[in-house]
Write a protein that holds these residues in place. Structure first.
Motif, mmCIF file in Angstrom:
data_model
loop_
_atom_site.group_PDB
_atom_site.id
_atom_site.type_symbol
_atom_site.label_atom_id
_atom_site.label_comp_id
_atom_site.label_asym_id
_atom_site.label_seq_id
_atom_site.Cartn_x
_atom_site.Cartn_y
_atom_site.Cartn_z
ATOM 1 N N ARG A 151 1.172 9.004 38.710
ATOM 2 C CA ARG A 151 1.575 7.544 38.640
ATOM 3 C C ARG A 151 0.596 6.767 37.968
ATOM 4 N N ILE A 152 0.808 5.717 37.624
ATOM 5 C CA ILE A 152 -0.280 4.874 36.853
ATOM 6 C C ILE A 152 -1.549 4.694 37.267
ATOM 7 N N ASP A 153 -2.655 4.862 36.508
ATOM 8 C CA ASP A 153 -3.922 4.932 36.653
ATOM 9 C C ASP A 153 -4.452 3.244 36.876
ATOM 10 N N ILE A 154 -5.499 3.005 37.556
ATOM 11 C CA ILE A 154 -6.182 1.560 37.741
ATOM 12 C C ILE A 154 -6.947 1.429 36.464
ATOM 13 N N GLY A 155 -6.837 0.557 35.851
ATOM 14 C CA GLY A 155 -7.738 -0.058 34.578
ATOM 15 C C GLY A 155 -6.837 0.052 33.407
ATOM 16 N N ALA A 156 -7.739 -0.233 32.260
ATOM 17 C CA ALA A 156 -6.953 -0.286 30.938
ATOM 18 C C ALA A 156 -6.673 1.143 30.327
ATOM 19 N N TYR A 157 -7.326 2.203 30.916
ATOM 20 C CA TYR A 157 -7.047 3.455 30.230
ATOM 21 C C TYR A 157 -6.642 4.507 31.215
ATOM 22 N N GLU A 158 -5.695 5.449 30.701
ATOM 23 C CA GLU A 158 -5.082 6.531 31.530
ATOM 24 C C GLU A 158 -6.143 7.519 31.339
ATOM 25 N N TYR A 159 -6.430 8.283 32.526
ATOM 26 C CA TYR A 159 -7.311 9.385 32.480
ATOM 27 C C TYR A 159 -6.258 10.564 31.833
ATOM 28 N N GLY A 160 -7.056 11.367 30.994
ATOM 29 C CA GLY A 160 -6.225 12.382 30.333
ATOM 30 C C GLY A 160 -5.577 11.900 29.097
ATOM 31 N N GLY A 161 -5.509 10.489 28.826
ATOM 32 C CA GLY A 161 -4.918 10.251 27.547
ATOM 33 C C GLY A 161 -5.711 9.898 26.515
ATOM 34 N N ASN B 218 -9.362 -1.779 41.727
ATOM 35 C CA ASN B 218 -10.703 -1.444 42.179
ATOM 36 C C ASN B 218 -11.709 -2.553 42.014
ATOM 37 N N VAL B 219 -12.291 -3.036 43.101
ATOM 38 C CA VAL B 219 -13.199 -4.201 42.795
ATOM 39 C C VAL B 219 -14.362 -3.648 43.353
ATOM 40 N N TRP B 220 -15.417 -3.280 42.594
ATOM 41 C CA TRP B 220 -16.616 -2.447 43.051
ATOM 42 C C TRP B 220 -17.751 -2.925 42.325
ATOM 43 N N GLY B 221 -19.011 -2.506 42.741
ATOM 44 C CA GLY B 221 -20.582 -2.791 42.208
ATOM 45 C C GLY B 221 -20.662 -4.181 41.564
ATOM 46 N N ASN B 222 -20.106 -5.308 42.131
ATOM 47 C CA ASN B 222 -20.371 -6.658 41.544
ATOM 48 C C ASN B 222 -21.664 -7.127 42.441
ATOM 49 N N VAL B 223 -22.707 -7.784 41.684
ATOM 50 C CA VAL B 223 -23.944 -7.935 42.212
ATOM 51 C C VAL B 223 -23.788 -8.862 43.821
ATOM 52 N N ASP C 164 -17.958 3.444 26.500
ATOM 53 C CA ASP C 164 -16.708 4.125 26.935
ATOM 54 C C ASP C 164 -16.359 3.895 28.312
ATOM 55 N N TYR C 165 -15.384 3.050 28.671
ATOM 56 C CA TYR C 165 -14.997 2.549 29.788
ATOM 57 C C TYR C 165 -13.597 3.323 30.299
ATOM 58 N N SER C 166 -13.186 4.375 29.644
ATOM 59 C CA SER C 166 -12.208 5.167 30.178
ATOM 60 C C SER C 166 -12.706 5.788 31.332
ATOM 61 N N LEU C 167 -11.741 6.245 32.271
ATOM 62 C CA LEU C 167 -12.003 7.083 33.559
ATOM 63 C C LEU C 167 -12.570 8.350 33.359
ATOM 64 N N GLY C 168 -13.435 8.718 34.353
ATOM 65 C CA GLY C 168 -14.080 10.064 34.093
ATOM 66 C C GLY C 168 -13.278 10.906 35.289
ATOM 67 N N PHE C 169 -13.713 12.335 35.230
ATOM 68 C CA PHE C 169 -13.200 13.155 36.174
ATOM 69 C C PHE C 169 -13.501 12.795 37.596
ATOM 70 N N GLY C 170 -12.902 12.660 38.428
ATOM 71 C CA GLY C 170 -13.215 12.521 39.868
ATOM 72 C C GLY C 170 -13.011 11.224 40.245
ATOM 73 N N SER C 171 -12.655 10.225 39.454
ATOM 74 C CA SER C 171 -12.584 8.931 39.576
ATOM 75 C C SER C 171 -11.293 8.529 40.753
ATOM 76 N N LEU C 172 -11.502 7.561 41.895
ATOM 77 C CA LEU C 172 -10.318 7.479 42.413
ATOM 78 C C LEU C 172 -9.223 6.453 42.071
ATOM 79 N N CYS C 173 -9.593 5.961 40.935
ATOM 80 C CA CYS C 173 -8.700 5.074 39.958
ATOM 81 C C CYS C 173 -7.683 6.104 39.286
ATOM 82 N N ILE C 174 -7.984 7.271 38.965
ATOM 83 C CA ILE C 174 -7.010 8.337 38.543
ATOM 84 C C ILE C 174 -5.760 8.159 39.548
ATOM 85 N N ASP C 175 -4.408 8.014 39.192
ATOM 86 C CA ASP C 175 -3.352 7.833 39.862
ATOM 87 C C ASP C 175 -3.393 6.868 40.995
ATOM 88 N N GLY C 176 -4.033 6.115 40.872
ATOM 89 C CA GLY C 176 -4.617 5.084 42.158
ATOM 90 C C GLY C 176 -3.818 3.785 41.824
#
Length: 189
Positions: free
Chosen positions: A178-188, A96-101, A142-154
């Motif tokens: 499946r694995i999430d995108i990023g350093a943290y798993e949602y729900g973990g 997920n490459v997003w929001g870079n200036v 807190d850079y863990s994934l929040g509810f509704g993130s497309l990174c969850i199972d992405g």
């Protein structure tokens, strides 16, 4: 890797195959990851969150190499997301490459959004500013994934994880289909 006045991780590599995995690289003075080396350098970046840098999230300057691999990683809110000065990326999947200036993809790399599972979407971090609402006070962000993130199972469905593998917080690496995108798993968390 955080709050350095310089680069978060600087690797001047030759004849190496470093792996950067399950890392949070945030708020350093220049680039999050600056990788440089020669044609025998083969870095792998996976399951990592690279966020909030005044330079590139990931800057690649590896002359003659086509072996950099980046997968299942969030690269967000930097000046540039992935900037390739020299070299090529062999594998760029399920990031997920997003929001870079200035640009999500810059230099010698085209926009990979929509290719090989790469997305460009707000990761919906749980609390990127922390409870004090100040992004500069990194320790409570807190850079863990929040509810509704497309990174969850992405993440890449073909990603093999070792039995008992964990995310950056020490929680099970795969929670869900499946694995999430990023350093943290949602729900973990």
């Amino acid at each position: 890797i955080k709050l350095s006045s310089s680069n978060g991780f600087l690797a001047s590599l030759g004849w190496t195959t470093p792996t950067i995995e399950n890392c949070l690289i945030a708020m350093n003075g220049r680039h999050g990851l600056l990788l440089s080396g020669d044609n025998f350098t083969r870095p792998t970046i996976k399951n990592t969150t690279v966020v909030d840098h005044p330079g590139s999230g990931i800057e690649i300057d590896i002359f003659g190499s086509d072996a950099t691999r980046i997968s299942n990683s969030n690269i967000t809110n930097n000046l540039r997301g992935i900037n390739v000065i020299a070299g090529m990326i062999q594998q760029l999947t399920h990031n997920n490459v997003w929001g870079n200036v200035l640009a999500d993809y810059d230099g010698e790399i085209g926009d990979a959004t929509g290719i090989d599972g790469n997305i460009s979407s707000d990761p919906i971090y749980t609390d990127a500013d922390g409870p004090d609402d100040d992004p500069a006070t990194y320790s409570d962000n807190d850079y863990s994934l929040g509810f509704g993130s497309l990174c969850i199972d992405g993440g890449n469905p073909d990603t093999a994880t070792e039995f008992g593998a964990t995310d950056l917080a020490g929680h099970p690496r795969v929670v869900g289909e499946r694995i999430d995108i990023g350093a943290y798993e949602y729900g973990g968390l």
